[in-house]
Design an enzyme around this catalytic site. Structure first.
Site, PDB file in Angstrom:
ATOM      1  N   LYS A 268       0.817  -1.216   0.000  1.00 28.15           N
ATOM      2  CA  LYS A 268       0.000   0.000   0.000  1.00 28.15           C
ATOM      3  C   LYS A 268       0.853   1.271   0.000  1.00 28.15           C
ATOM      4  O   LYS A 268       0.483   2.248  -0.626  1.00 28.15           O
ATOM      5  CB  LYS A 268      -1.040   0.005   1.125  1.00 28.15           C
TER       6      LYS A 268
ATOM      7  N   ARG B 279      -6.518   2.580  11.504  1.00 31.24           N
ATOM      8  CA  ARG B 279      -6.140   1.183  11.692  1.00 31.24           C
ATOM      9  C   ARG B 279      -7.010   0.511  12.736  1.00 31.24           C
ATOM     10  O   ARG B 279      -6.812  -0.654  13.042  1.00 31.24           O
ATOM     11  CB  ARG B 279      -4.697   1.139  12.162  1.00 31.24           C
TER      12      ARG B 279
ATOM     13  N   ARG C 273      12.253  -7.257   2.570  1.00 33.17           N
ATOM     14  CA  ARG C 273      12.137  -5.796   2.472  1.00 33.17           C
ATOM     15  C   ARG C 273      13.320  -5.115   3.179  1.00 33.17           C
ATOM     16  O   ARG C 273      13.620  -5.418   4.322  1.00 33.17           O
ATOM     17  CB  ARG C 273      10.817  -5.381   3.116  1.00 33.17           C
TER      18      ARG C 273
ATOM     19  N   ARG D 297      13.842  -2.770   8.552  1.00 31.56           N
ATOM     20  CA  ARG D 297      13.073  -2.125   9.621  1.00 31.56           C
ATOM     21  C   ARG D 297      13.041  -3.063  10.825  1.00 31.56           C
ATOM     22  O   ARG D 297      12.814  -4.259  10.650  1.00 31.56           O
ATOM     23  CB  ARG D 297      11.634  -1.887   9.145  1.00 31.56           C
TER      24      ARG D 297
ATOM     25  N   ARG E 280       2.555  -8.416  13.953  1.00 29.76           N
ATOM     26  CA  ARG E 280       1.898  -7.348  13.184  1.00 29.76           C
ATOM     27  C   ARG E 280       0.735  -7.907  12.368  1.00 29.76           C
ATOM     28  O   ARG E 280      -0.299  -7.258  12.218  1.00 29.76           O
ATOM     29  CB  ARG E 280       2.899  -6.638  12.268  1.00 29.76           C
TER      30      ARG E 280
HETATM   31  P1  AMP Z   1       3.472   1.117   8.920  1.00 34.75           P
HETATM   32  O1  AMP Z   1       4.691   1.772   8.349  1.00 34.75           O
HETATM   33  O2  AMP Z   1       2.197   1.702   8.401  1.00 34.75           O
HETATM   34  O3  AMP Z   1       3.514  -0.386   8.831  1.00 34.75           O
HETATM   35  O4  AMP Z   1       3.465   1.470  10.512  1.00 34.75           O
HETATM   36  C1  AMP Z   1       4.522   1.049  11.360  1.00 34.75           C
HETATM   37  C2  AMP Z   1       4.063   1.039  12.796  1.00 34.75           C
HETATM   38  O5  AMP Z   1       3.659   2.351  13.202  1.00 34.75           O
HETATM   39  C3  AMP Z   1       2.862   0.149  13.100  1.00 34.75           C
HETATM   40  O6  AMP Z   1       3.206  -1.213  13.292  1.00 34.75           O
HETATM   41  C4  AMP Z   1       2.328   0.801  14.382  1.00 34.75           C
HETATM   42  O7  AMP Z   1       3.128   0.465  15.509  1.00 34.75           O
HETATM   43  C5  AMP Z   1       2.551   2.288  14.088  1.00 34.75           C
HETATM   44  N1  AMP Z   1       1.373   2.891  13.414  1.00 34.75           N
HETATM   45  C6  AMP Z   1       1.317   3.433  12.157  1.00 34.75           C
HETATM   46  N2  AMP Z   1       0.089   3.907  11.884  1.00 34.75           N
HETATM   47  C7  AMP Z   1      -0.663   3.655  12.978  1.00 34.75           C
HETATM   48  C8  AMP Z   1      -2.028   3.880  13.319  1.00 34.75           C
HETATM   49  N3  AMP Z   1      -2.888   4.457  12.445  1.00 34.75           N
HETATM   50  N4  AMP Z   1      -2.455   3.486  14.548  1.00 34.75           N
HETATM   51  C9  AMP Z   1      -1.614   2.918  15.439  1.00 34.75           C
HETATM   52  N5  AMP Z   1      -0.332   2.662  15.192  1.00 34.75           N
HETATM   53  C10 AMP Z   1       0.162   3.030  13.974  1.00 34.75           C
END
Ligand code: AMP
Length: 215
Positions: free
Chosen positions: A13, A88, A127, A160, A171
């Site tokens: 995404k 989320r 990744r 990461r 996750r």
């Molecule tokens: P992502 O890069 O979108 O996979 O986000 C990495 C991490 O950031 C996630 O695993 C959460 O710990 C935190 N995170 C990002 N967006 C949100 C959200 N909308 N609500 C809660 N935690 C978030």
């Protein structure tokens, strides 16, 4: 156009949202990117978020909703946007609706990238990103010319911390339990656009363009 991108971690995404935002000239806002920058810079937000992110858990709703509210009140979302990684949870989706309801705005479409678990795990384990310019790579589909070195800036490629296998498993569980219910939330609002997230990035982008009528 006001869009949301939904999908499990590793569904692609982020990649597709950046590309679409450029094509339709709207702001791309990734809460994950904002939080990672906050952690890197050691801000208050970063301190609140880091332990959750490292464990693959979600940052508390009030923290993340506050962050989006700031963007909305500053006017950053006024000319269209793609929200990538937000909402989320159901409370986040409701908070977003309430926030937009107050200013007469709405979500036009929620784009869901559908990818099975086996493919997700394969993608996340391959990744990598550049510790300098943040450019993304994927083994074996999109490898750098020199192993471990960024093609664009020569920076070191790293994984990461939340892409480590144990955290990935958590996750995915968190996604299923806390995020997947919002698919129905947007389905019920008749704005959900489901896209098959398997194939080349170009194929998937083509499906998104077609689905949104922006090809
Ligand atoms: P992502 O890069 O979108 O996979 O986000 C990495 C991490 O950031 C996630 O695993 C959460 O710990 C935190 N995170 C990002 N967006 C949100 C959200 N909308 N609500 C809660 N935690 C978030």
């Amino acid at each position: 156009m006001n869009l949301i991108f939904l999908g499990a971690p590793g569904s692609g995404k982020g990649t597709q949202a950046v590309r679409l935002a450029e094509k339709i000239s709207v702001l791309h806002l990734s809460t994950g990117d904002l939080l990672r920058a906050a952690v890197k810079n050691g801000t208050e937000l970063g301190k609140k978020a880091e332990q959750f992110m490292t464990a693959g858990e979600l940052v508390p709703d009030d923290v993340i909703v506050g962050l989006i509210e700031e963007k909305q009140t500053s006017g950053a979302l006024g000319s269209g946007f793609i929200l990538d990684g937000f909402p989320r949870t159901i409370p986040q989706a409701e908070a977003l609706d309430a926030m937009f309801g107050r200013v007469g705005a709405k979500i036009d479409r929620a784009v869901l990238l559908d990818v099975d678990d086996e493919e997700i795990i394969k993608r996340l384990s391959g990744r990598m990103y550049c510790s300098g310019c943040q450019a993304g790579y994927n083994y074996p589909a999109n490898m750098p010319k020199v192993e471990g070195v960024c093609d664009k800036c020569g920076g070191k490629l790293v994984r990461r911390p939340d892409d480590e296998p144990d955290v990935v498993k958590n996750r995915l569980e968190v996604y299923k339990k806390q995020t997947q219910p919002i698919e129905n939330y947007y389905r019920n609002q008749s704005v959900l656009l489901e896209i098959k997230g398997i194939g080349t990035p170009n194929d998937i982008f083509g499906r998104i363009e077609e689905g949104l009528g922006v090809a």
